[in-house]
Design an enzyme around this catalytic site. Structure first.
Site, PDB file in Angstrom:
ATOM      1  N   GLU A 188     -97.476 -27.132 -14.357  1.00 46.82           N
ATOM      2  CA  GLU A 188     -98.488 -28.207 -13.716  1.00 46.82           C
ATOM      3  C   GLU A 188     -97.986 -28.246 -12.287  1.00 46.82           C
ATOM      4  O   GLU A 188     -96.828 -28.040 -11.588  1.00 46.82           O
ATOM      5  CB  GLU A 188     -98.132 -29.557 -13.914  1.00 46.82           C
ATOM      6  N   GLU A 223     -92.390 -33.268 -19.575  1.00 45.49           N
ATOM      7  CA  GLU A 223     -91.708 -34.322 -18.792  1.00 45.49           C
ATOM      8  C   GLU A 223     -90.892 -35.176 -19.419  1.00 45.49           C
ATOM      9  O   GLU A 223     -91.173 -36.448 -19.327  1.00 45.49           O
ATOM     10  CB  GLU A 223     -92.685 -34.894 -18.131  1.00 45.49           C
TER      11      GLU A 223
END
Length: 471
Positions: free
Chosen positions: A366, A165
């Site tokens: 995720e 991220e």
């Protein structure tokens, strides 16, 4: 109805080093360690990262639990501040090498494929003190750190990630004051973002040079994608959603897969004098880098409209100059986290990757549901009955399965997370694990969702889904 995934599909969980290992025996502080020491009140219940889920001491037991649940894959990260003894010289801590080699070897011995990520928000404080990702020296030192990791653990680990991220530290550190150093400076954030992409490219090119004769070695980046839905079909709202997508999604997606920045984004930033410092050699480095697969973290979409009031140009420029968030009246919310639950967006992401990004192999790296006060769902056997999490997973897997049936090249699904873990700022407020953690004694107990996932795997990856759940 029943859905089925291929026999070689990856089932697993994801976590990070700083959120699971704790800071035992580390020689250096990350920005999270430093931030907690300076401002404990910024953290939920004043709980910091020092112990986390105690995986530094309990990883052998945790790996046995993973194996008992039949999980075949796992993602974690190396802590830069643990592996490197001297951040500025890159000197390695041999005790850290011993820890990670044993950790990764024991996973491999259980038949668990491990994706090792190199950076999960945990900038060393020494580097933050010289500007963090805004400083090209950090890029150079990251590339050195990455090369050391590949050489130290490449005989054990086949799958790697450069960043998790990467847009989040930009948002958190340079825009919205979520994380230390809590700067509000869009231009600095853009420079930090550009340098992160450059660091990624350098690491990827080093990786492919080291392992040029070993096609089993693969590297990715892990992006949290939040597709933007416009309020309606009005041109101004479609334009606003497109700009939001360019800044927060395609800035990394296009560069890391296609090797180039979106031209519309470049023009937008140039019109506001926001372009970062760069040179032709760096752009060439980015252009020649390529990832072997993509990791996608998906939690929620964004809902966007054009600005209702004109941006005040006397204010510090922010991304919101070009759009505003829109409260979609039909959205379903996880009340504990405040995030929208919209499983069908995972299908949208999958088809976008298929059609616009060369159908690159990818994994859901995720996906998960954070819930507060899960102890109220304990049964008589002291097991958390997290049926809400099972339903959440089923909904997302339905749409993922549909996309795979339509040709999207997804090969796995990782839940966030294996065990309830410490989270930046929120500590243990929201629990995501399929294994619960008792903070008083660090004891582990598998939740109902963990056993459910085991049943899926034992049932040849076939899942029964109530049609009402996915209407």
């Amino acid at each position: 109805m029943k859905i089925k995934f291929s026999n070689d599909f990856w089932w697993g969980t994801a976590i990070s080093g700083p959120q699971s290992e704790g800071s035992f025996e580390k020689k250096n502080d990350s920005i999270m360690d430093y931030w907690f020491k300076q401002n404990k009140e910024d953290f939920y219940n004043f709980v910091g990262p020092s112990v986390a889920s105690d995986m530094f001491n309990q990883y052998e037991n945790d790996i046995k639990i993973m194996a008992s649940l039949k999980l075949n894959s796992y993602r974690t990260s190396i802590q830069w501040t643990r592996l490197v003894k001297n951040i500025m010289t890159g000197e390695i801590d041999e005790k850290a090498v011993e820890f990670y080699r044993d950790y990764f070897t024991k996973l491999k011995e259980k038949g668990i494929v491990t994706i090792v990520n190199l950076f999960h928000f945990d900038m060393p404080i020494e580097l933050e003190n010289i500007g963090g990702w805004t400083n090209k020296k950090t890029v150079k030192l990251y590339a050195q750190y990455a090369e050391n990791c590949f050489k130290l653990f490449g005989d054990i680990i086949s799958h790697w990630a450069t960043f998790n991220e990467p847009v989040v530290p930009i948002e958190g550190c340079y825009l919205y004051k979520w994380y230390y150093p809590k700067i509000v400076d869009f231009k600095k954030g853009i420079q930090a973002g550009y340098n992160t992409i450059l660091a990624h490219a350098k690491a990827v090119n080093i990786f492919h040079k080291i392992f040029e004769n070993d096609k089993s070695k693969k590297i990715c980046s892990i992006l949290n994608l939040t597709p933007a839905y416009p309020k309606d079909n009005k041109p101004e709202n479609i334009e606003a959603a497109e700009i939001r997508d360019l800044i927060f999604n395609k800035s990394f997606l296009d560069t890391m897969i296609k090797g180039e920045f979106p031209s519309k984004l470049v023009k937008l930033f140039a019109s506001e004098d926001l372009l970062p410092e760069y040179d032709s050699e760096e752009l060439a480095e980015i252009k020649k880098s390529y990832i072997d697969f993509l990791g996608v973290n998906y939690y929620q979409p964004s809902r966007i409209q054009s600005r209702l009031t004109k941006w005040n140009d006397k204010k510090e420029i922010m991304p919101e100059k070009w759009f505003e968030n829109y409260e979609w009246p039909e959205k379903r919310i996880n009340p504990h986290r405040g995030w929208e639950i919209h499983p069908k967006t995972l299908y949208k992401i999958a088809i976008d990757i298929r059609d616009n990004y060369n159908n690159i192999p990818w994994i859901v790296s995720e996906n998960g549901m954070g819930v507060e006060n899960e102890d109220k769902f304990l049964n008589k056997e002291n097991q958390i009955q997290d049926d809400y999490r099972i339903d959440f997973i089923k909904e997302h897997l339905y749409w993922l399965n549909k996309a795979i049936d339509e040709g999207s090249n997804c090969f796995g699904y990782h839940l966030w997370t294996f065990i309830d873990c410490w989270s930046w700022g929120n500590a243990y407020k929201n629990r995501y694990g399929i294994v619960s953690l008792d903070l008083l004694n660090n004891k582990r107990k598998i939740k109902k969702s963990g056993y459910w996932l085991k049943e899926v795997i034992e049932n040849s990856n076939e899942i029964e889904i109530d049609e009402d759940l996915v209407k």
